[in-house]
Design a protein around this motif. Structure first.
Motif: not given
Length: 337
Positions: A176-181, A215-227, A256-260
């Motif tokens: 799927t489409r991945g989006v980095l936040v 958008s719908s079906g996206d995988a959203v990845l949240i970077r906090t800078g933990r590593w 937003r219909g986020v999938a993962l």
């Protein structure tokens, strides 16, 4: 087990696929937020959390027998769209290398034992927690003794594994489409301080800065800078103090219909700021909405590549080993630009 008033009990998958009930009482802690809020928005307590759970629930949305949850939103058209995002062919792993040393954030080190004259080996890992990159199956977290889609604990969570909602339901993988936040990049810092909550306004500010829309079906990845923070100051008890999403973002993710959803810790801000609820994001996303979570992803290389290319969307591939009835699996997800 004695339960305190307003204590939320949830099931957590652990080693050998056993499910244990954990009851935790987490007080809301007044800490500054990225958005400048001095007081957290709802939910602030167990009663408000229960209302929100039912508000965002996807139970029955894809039928009473559904076991895929929000992955249903990853349609054939969505997969084709994701493939069009591959321009350079550059591939970036989201996995942190297995952590073999015990530390404050790693109570269960990865075990690697050589066998047969060092020509074979054996791996052992209890991967749930705050150390190892993995994906959570939809039977991993329960709310009021029910899993996603309302299945009773007694029918699903057994000593031999999950009879429904196991990781084997993702045998065909997810493309799927991945989006980095990248929230630290939004704020001009290397990493967020532990305990920093992320709110809807932060997510939308990132969309504006990055020029993307989730958008719908996206995988959203949240970077906090933990590593990045761990590399600078060393390990700390991430399970007790971590930057992450505040529970109030759940309706936004559903709309937003986020999938993962994934992050470089375990998605939840800790402490949770929801009195009586230890892991509200895990419970809302997995149990109410049917969203598989990707915990402890190493998003440092992904963030660097995305910044260099000035591209915050990519094709994401996820292919966990389909252990029958598994509560999840260690994961090496790949982003392809």
């Amino acid at each position: 087990m004695l339960h305190e008033p307003n204590t939320i009990c949830y099931g957590v998958g652990v080693k050998y696929q056993k499910i244990i009930a954990i009851c935790a009482l987490t007080a809301a802690v007044a800490m500054p937020s990225l958005s400048g809020q001095s007081e957290p928005p709802p939910p602030r307590n167990a009663e408000e959390f229960d209302q929100l759970f039912h508000q965002v629930s996807n139970w029955g949305r894809w039928g009473k027998d559904d076991q895929l949850g929000s992955v249903n939103l990853v349609t054939t058209a969505k997969r084709k769209q994701a493939m069009t995002l591959v321009k350079t062919g550059e591939s970036v792993s989201l996995a942190h290398n297995p952590m073999t040393e015990r530390a404050e954030d790693n109570n269960n080190p990865f075990e690697h034992t050589m066998l047969r004259g060092n020509s074979m080996d054996r791996y052992a890992v209890s991967y749930h927690g705050y150390a190892h990159s993995h994906i959570d199956a939809l039977c991993h977290i329960l709310y009021k003794d029910q899993t996603y889609n309302g299945y009773p604990r007694a029918e699903v969570n057994t000593e031999k594994g999950c009879t429904k909602l196991g990781i084997d339901n993702l045998k065909n993988g997810v493309i799927t489409r991945g989006v980095l936040v990248d929230i630290p990049r939004l704020k001009g810092v290397d990493f967020l301080e532990p305990g920093t909550p992320i709110y809807v306004e932060d997510l939308e500010a990132w969309e504006k800065k990055a020029g993307v829309r989730i958008s719908s079906g996206d995988a959203v990845l949240i970077r906090t800078g933990r590593w990045a923070r761990r590399a600078k100051v060393g390990p700390w008890a991430v399970g007790q103090n971590a930057a992450g999403l505040h529970a109030s973002v759940a309706p936004w993710f559903k709309a937003r219909g986020v999938a993962l959803v994934g992050s470089d810790a375990a998605e939840d801000v800790t402490p949770s700021r929801v009195e009586g609820v230890a892991l509200p994001i895990h419970t809302l996303f997995i149990t109410a909405m049917g969203i598989n979570l990707l915990d402890n992803q190493d998003l440092e290389a992904l963030g660097a590549a995305a910044a260099r290319l000035n591209r915050w969307e990519f094709m994401l591939t996820i292919a966990p080993v389909p252990v029958t009835g598994g509560t999840g699996f260690p994961l090496n997800a790949l982003a392809v630009f």
